[in-house]
Design a protein around this motif. Structure first.
Motif, mmCIF file in Angstrom:
data_model
loop_
_atom_site.group_PDB
_atom_site.id
_atom_site.type_symbol
_atom_site.label_atom_id
_atom_site.label_comp_id
_atom_site.label_asym_id
_atom_site.label_seq_id
_atom_site.Cartn_x
_atom_site.Cartn_y
_atom_site.Cartn_z
ATOM 1 N N VAL A 118 -3.591 -7.412 0.712
ATOM 2 C CA VAL A 118 -2.254 -7.313 0.122
ATOM 3 C C VAL A 118 -2.365 -7.008 -1.371
ATOM 4 O O VAL A 118 -3.290 -7.469 -2.049
ATOM 5 C CB VAL A 118 -1.450 -8.618 0.324
ATOM 6 N N SER A 119 -1.417 -6.216 -1.875
ATOM 7 C CA SER A 119 -1.474 -5.875 -3.299
ATOM 8 C C SER A 119 -0.120 -5.418 -3.809
ATOM 9 O O SER A 119 0.623 -4.728 -3.097
ATOM 10 C CB SER A 119 -2.506 -4.767 -3.535
ATOM 11 N N TRP A 120 0.168 -5.796 -5.051
ATOM 12 C CA TRP A 120 1.296 -5.249 -5.795
ATOM 13 C C TRP A 120 0.792 -4.228 -6.822
ATOM 14 O O TRP A 120 1.545 -3.837 -7.716
ATOM 15 C CB TRP A 120 2.028 -6.365 -6.543
ATOM 16 N N THR A 121 -0.449 -3.805 -6.706
ATOM 17 C CA THR A 121 -1.036 -2.891 -7.691
ATOM 18 C C THR A 121 -1.332 -1.510 -7.104
ATOM 19 O O THR A 121 -1.784 -0.624 -7.825
ATOM 20 C CB THR A 121 -2.348 -3.471 -8.250
ATOM 21 N N PHE A 122 -1.079 -1.322 -5.804
ATOM 22 C CA PHE A 122 -1.369 -0.051 -5.137
ATOM 23 C C PHE A 122 -0.412 1.030 -5.626
ATOM 24 O O PHE A 122 0.795 0.829 -5.668
ATOM 25 C CB PHE A 122 -1.241 -0.226 -3.622
ATOM 26 N N ARG A 123 -0.960 2.184 -5.984
ATOM 27 C CA ARG A 123 -0.131 3.299 -6.411
ATOM 28 C C ARG A 123 -0.027 4.325 -5.292
ATOM 29 O O ARG A 123 -1.019 4.683 -4.666
ATOM 30 C CB ARG A 123 -0.728 3.968 -7.662
ATOM 31 N N GLY A 124 1.199 4.778 -5.050
ATOM 32 C CA GLY A 124 1.382 5.818 -4.042
ATOM 33 C C GLY A 124 2.400 5.492 -2.974
ATOM 34 O O GLY A 124 2.566 6.258 -2.024
ATOM 35 N N GLY A 125 3.101 4.371 -3.099
ATOM 36 C CA GLY A 125 4.136 4.052 -2.125
ATOM 37 C C GLY A 125 3.846 2.785 -1.351
ATOM 38 O O GLY A 125 3.095 1.921 -1.794
ATOM 39 N N LEU A 126 4.437 2.690 -0.176
ATOM 40 C CA LEU A 126 4.302 1.517 0.683
ATOM 41 C C LEU A 126 3.309 1.840 1.790
ATOM 42 O O LEU A 126 3.548 2.717 2.628
ATOM 43 C CB LEU A 126 5.668 1.152 1.278
ATOM 44 N N ASP A 127 2.188 1.136 1.795
ATOM 45 C CA ASP A 127 1.117 1.393 2.751
ATOM 46 C C ASP A 127 1.055 0.243 3.751
ATOM 47 O O ASP A 127 0.693 -0.876 3.389
ATOM 48 C CB ASP A 127 -0.210 1.524 2.000
ATOM 49 N N LEU A 128 1.435 0.526 4.979
ATOM 50 C CA LEU A 128 1.429 -0.470 6.055
ATOM 51 C C LEU A 128 0.478 0.006 7.147
ATOM 52 O O LEU A 128 0.777 0.989 7.838
ATOM 53 C CB LEU A 128 2.833 -0.645 6.656
ATOM 54 N N ARG A 129 -0.659 -0.670 7.292
ATOM 55 C CA ARG A 129 -1.637 -0.264 8.308
ATOM 56 C C ARG A 129 -2.180 -1.487 9.031
ATOM 57 O O ARG A 129 -2.417 -2.518 8.412
ATOM 58 C CB ARG A 129 -2.804 0.493 7.662
ATOM 59 N N ASP A 130 -2.399 -1.337 10.318
ATOM 60 C CA ASP A 130 -2.963 -2.411 11.137
ATOM 61 C C ASP A 130 -4.119 -1.865 11.964
ATOM 62 O O ASP A 130 -4.102 -0.692 12.365
ATOM 63 C CB ASP A 130 -1.907 -2.998 12.087
#
Length: 396
Positions: free
Chosen positions: A230-242
């Motif tokens: 989990v991160s609030w520092t990711f750049r590029g949008g909302l990344d949801l992967r499982d």
């Protein structure tokens, strides 16, 4: 038709309202509570809600209201639920249930004592891809589940209270980890007890007291491992992967950032693209039906169908409590740098589940380690002698 009081008129409240009054159509919001008058009035106008108020109890106690939907900051969940218990109103609450397991436990015990319907609004276990993947897992397509990993990262939440550790109860672990833990827990089996957690967390970018980046491992009693990123520092949008791995197969899911809809634009005429999108020019990844892709439609359908039929929904406040307990252990581990036990004062699943037998018989003498066909067409076996433990290789 369900008549609903919406508590909270902000970002998530509007997502909920779009789904509630769009998917089943017959459900209607009849009262809106907000802490700010201008927000309450705007919400009421936009969604044609006949009653607005700055008094939370007035919204809950409104004579037409049958169900209360809580879309408030984390620190207000408990007080809102207690008012629902007092007025005997069914309640559904956004994630996380509480700021910690103690708070979530009080909430759970309150609704069960009051005997009211309660649903935990964990939308990401209702996405179409997740539901299809879960069905495959439950039907045995992947065999015994060994590892389930869930990732949610983006540039950070929209409202100011998320960034306040006291109001929110934590940072990205609580905000995003609650999704990831419940996703992995669902794949592994919600009746399998989580026993301990190892977690790294840090504040890498944001000028806040809480963590903005974390990675954790959750060990389950049957030997399976859940993993969250989990991160609030990711750049590029909302990344949801499982990702799910079992003895007989693997599933990879990309729920949001790359959905097969790619668009390039110079930005002329561009507006909203998708939740947490950082740009409206260049190569973009719009989402065709955001309410559906994020699970809101399936979630509310389940909630209100369960209410109509006098049943419990797939996700209840008990699930929210278990998630909070796991995240408490994650916070302890991040501080101690050690595995920390999950403290579950209420557990309603299986007890004493042993790690599954991993030995596969090849014949009376050997266990099968691996079987494969080589690039030159031969069949190769890796075997373990049952008596000596020696590993041998046979080419057939």
């Amino acid at each position: 038709m369900a008549k609903i009081a919406m508590l909270g008129s902000g970002f998530i409240g509007r997502f909920y309202a779009d789904s509630l009054q769009g998917q089943r159509s017959r459900d209607k919001i009849v009262s809106i509570y907000s802490r700010r008058e201008e927000s309450a009035k705007k919400f009421a106008a936009d969604y044609q809600v006949p009653h607005w108020t700055l008094d939370m109890e007035a919204a809950i106690a409104h004579p037409e209201v049958e169900v209360v939907c809580i879309s408030l900051p984390n620190n207000l969940h408990e007080s809102a639920v207690l008012l629902c218990c007092q007025h005997k109103k069914a309640v559904i609450c956004t994630k996380p249930l509480g700021r910690n397991a103690a708070e979530a436990k009080r909430i759970l015990e309150a609704v069960e004592k009051a005997g009211i319907f309660h649903g935990y609004l964990e939308d990401l276990v209702y996405t179409p891809k997740f539901l299809k993947a879960l069905q495959s897992v439950q039907e045995g397509a992947l065999g015994r589940i060994l590892w389930a990993k869930s990732r949610e990262t983006h540039p950070g939440p929209h409202s100011e209270w998320f960034w306040d550790k006291e109001q929110a109860g934590g940072g990205c672990i609580l905000d995003l980890g609650c999704h990831c833990v419940e996703i992995s827990r669902s794949f592994i089996g919600k009746d399998i007890k989580p026993v301990e957690v190892m977690c790294w967390a840090d504040t890498q970018v944001k000028p806040i007291d809480a963590e903005d980046h974390a990675i954790g491992l959750v060990k389950y009693e049957n030997g399976a491992i859940g993993q969250f990123e989990v991160s609030w520092t990711f750049r590029g949008g909302l990344d949801l992967r499982d990702e799910v791995m079992g003895t007989e197969g693997t599933i990879w899911l990309n729920n949001f950032l790359r959905t097969g809809f790619d668009m390039f634009t110079t930005g002329k005429g561009a507006d909203y693209v998708a939740e947490k999108a950082e740009s409206n020019s260049g190569w973009l990844f719009p989402v065709g039906d955001e309410l559906n892709e994020l699970g809101y439609n399936h979630m509310f359908t389940d909630m209100f169908n369960a209410l109509d039929n006098g049943q419990a929904p797939r996700e209840t406040f008990y699930d929210g409590y278990v998630v909070n307990a796991i995240l408490d252990a994650a916070y302890k581990s991040a501080a101690s740098k050690q595995w920390e036990p999950v403290q579950l004062e209420i557990w309603r699943g299986q007890e004493g589940v042993a790690k599954a037998q991993t030995l596969v018989d090849y014949d009376d003498q050997y266990y099968l380690v691996k079987e494969e066909t080589t690039h030159f067409g031969a069949r190769k076996l890796i075997l373990k002698d049952k008596q000596s433990g020696r590993i041998i290789e046979q080419t057939i």
